[in-house]
Design a protein around this motif. Structure first.
Motif, PDB file in Angstrom:
ATOM      1  N   ALA A   1      92.455 -23.314  38.641  1.00  0.00           N
ATOM      2  CA  ALA A   1      91.705 -23.451  37.385  1.00  0.00           C
ATOM      3  C   ALA A   1      90.461 -22.590  37.449  1.00  0.00           C
ATOM      4  N   LEU A   2      90.163 -21.895  36.357  1.00  0.00           N
ATOM      5  CA  LEU A   2      88.976 -21.049  36.268  1.00  0.00           C
ATOM      6  C   LEU A   2      88.319 -21.242  34.915  1.00  0.00           C
ATOM      7  N   MET A   3      86.994 -21.117  34.891  1.00  0.00           N
ATOM      8  CA  MET A   3      86.280 -21.146  33.616  1.00  0.00           C
ATOM      9  C   MET A   3      86.052 -19.712  33.158  1.00  0.00           C
ATOM     10  N   ALA A   4      86.220 -19.475  31.882  1.00  0.00           N
ATOM     11  CA  ALA A   4      86.052 -18.131  31.340  1.00  0.00           C
ATOM     12  C   ALA A   4      84.593 -17.709  31.422  1.00  0.00           C
ATOM     13  N   ARG A   5      84.414 -16.446  31.763  1.00  0.00           N
ATOM     14  CA  ARG A   5      83.083 -15.842  31.737  1.00  0.00           C
ATOM     15  C   ARG A   5      82.969 -14.994  30.475  1.00  0.00           C
ATOM     16  N   ASP A   6      81.976 -14.145  30.450  1.00  0.00           N
ATOM     17  CA  ASP A   6      81.834 -13.217  29.328  1.00  0.00           C
ATOM     18  C   ASP A   6      82.806 -12.060  29.555  1.00  0.00           C
ATOM     19  N   GLU A   7      84.090 -12.303  29.257  1.00  0.00           N
ATOM     20  CA  GLU A   7      85.145 -11.349  29.587  1.00  0.00           C
ATOM     21  C   GLU A   7      86.233 -11.400  28.527  1.00  0.00           C
ATOM     22  N   ASP A   8      87.113 -10.411  28.575  1.00  0.00           N
ATOM     23  CA  ASP A   8      88.216 -10.387  27.620  1.00  0.00           C
ATOM     24  C   ASP A   8      89.436 -11.112  28.192  1.00  0.00           C
ATOM     25  N   THR A   9      90.493 -11.164  27.401  1.00  0.00           N
ATOM     26  CA  THR A   9      91.696 -11.914  27.775  1.00  0.00           C
ATOM     27  C   THR A   9      92.327 -11.381  29.047  1.00  0.00           C
ATOM     28  N   GLU A  10      92.523 -10.073  29.122  1.00  0.00           N
ATOM     29  CA  GLU A  10      93.213  -9.490  30.272  1.00  0.00           C
ATOM     30  C   GLU A  10      92.427  -9.678  31.561  1.00  0.00           C
TER      31      GLU A  10
END
Length: 305
Positions: free
Chosen positions: A274-283
């Motif tokens: 499991a990971l939390m999204a950062r300021d990043e895009d989908t890929e």
């Protein structure tokens, strides 16, 4: 006569009767002009326009079902045809000077026809907007249907990417956390090899139902490929996502799945990250997930050799 035209035969009959009554009224009230008095330019212009309107009426009734909009369009065109037809008849029949009703027959229906035709076109335009909206919805549903997995009722990798992109945008706008879980069934190739691909497919279907039962209502489960699944967790931080990942792993290990061959239990386990999204895009987020999964699988291989 086609079926569609047959449904409008009352309209056509009424128009034919009106045109013939106008012609009969002219014949009874006046006399036919000599050929030398005919204005062929007016005959061609007015008569040709009347014929063209008849063609429009035929195309209209052939392509539309009976209804309010069709009635408006037909009545409007019918009034225009009647006016032009009376104008054409007037070129062949001379009426006495005392007769003044011919002006009403020639000019009166014309503005009424344009008003009714305008109303009909307005409602037809609204119809087309509604139809276009329905077609867009059907196209969207068809496009999304093509992005669903054939084996399970889950979206595929393309659907996951599209929904993850939307979820990332919404999380960024609302300043809410977003996490993603990836689950990979351990030793699934061995199950396919020992029990057959049909058993493997059945297992994946059962596993899908199990995972759905262990997720919250607003979570989105997708099948990436084979035995690998991903879950989008809106409004979820990394710690809560890891707790959910642990519950999913435990649910897989606790599943008492029986083979369809002899009914023996097939021991199952899954690697879950499991990971939390950062300021990043989908890929970028999916790439981090794949790296985390690869490391977890490598650790599992080293641990159990």
């Amino acid at each position: 006569m086609t079926f569609m035209l047959a449904t409008h035969r009352i309209k056509l009959t009424a128009l034919l009767i009106a045109a013939n009554l106008g012609l009969m009224l002219h014949l009874l009230s006046g006399e036919i002009k000599p050929v030398s008095a005919w204005d062929w330019l007016d005959v061609a212009g007015e008569g040709g326009s009347a014929v063209l309107i008849l063609v429009w009426i035929g195309l209209l009734l052939k392509s539309r079902p009976a209804g309010y909009v069709t009635d408006l369009l037909f009545t409007g065109l019918g009034c225009l045809f009647f006016s032009l037809f009376m104008d054409t008849v007037d070129e062949f029949i001379a009426l006495p000077a005392a007769v003044n009703w011919d002006g009403w027959l020639e000019s009166g229906p014309m503005p009424v026809g344009f008003i009714l035709l305008t109303l009909g076109i307005f409602h037809w335009h609204r119809e087309q907007l509604a139809i276009n909206e329905q077609m867009r919805n059907r196209e969207r549903l068809f496009r999304e249907h093509r992005q669903f997995d054939k084996l399970t009722p889950l979206g595929d990798a393309n659907y996951l990417r599209a929904q993850l992109q939307l979820a990332l945008g919404e999380a960024n706008d609302a300043r809410q956390p977003l996490s993603v879980i990836m689950l990979d069934l351990d030793a699934f190739s061995r199950i396919n090899r020992e029990y057959g691909h049909a058993e493997g497919d059945r297992l994946l279907q059962v596993l899908t139902q199990l995972l759905l039962l262990n997720l919250r209502q607003h979570d989105l489960l997708c099948r990436l490929a084979g035995d690998r699944f991903a879950v989008i967790l809106p409004h979820t931080g990394e710690r809560q996502a890891q707790l959910l990942a642990g519950e999913m792993s435990l649910a897989v290990r606790s599943l008492a799945y029986k083979s369809s061959r002899q009914g023996e239990r097939i021991e199952l386990s899954a690697t879950v990250v499991a990971l939390m999204a950062r300021d990043e895009d989908t890929e970028t987020l999916l790439q981090r997930l794949n790296i985390a999964m690869a490391r977890a699988k490598q650790h599992l291989t080293v641990q159990y050799g």
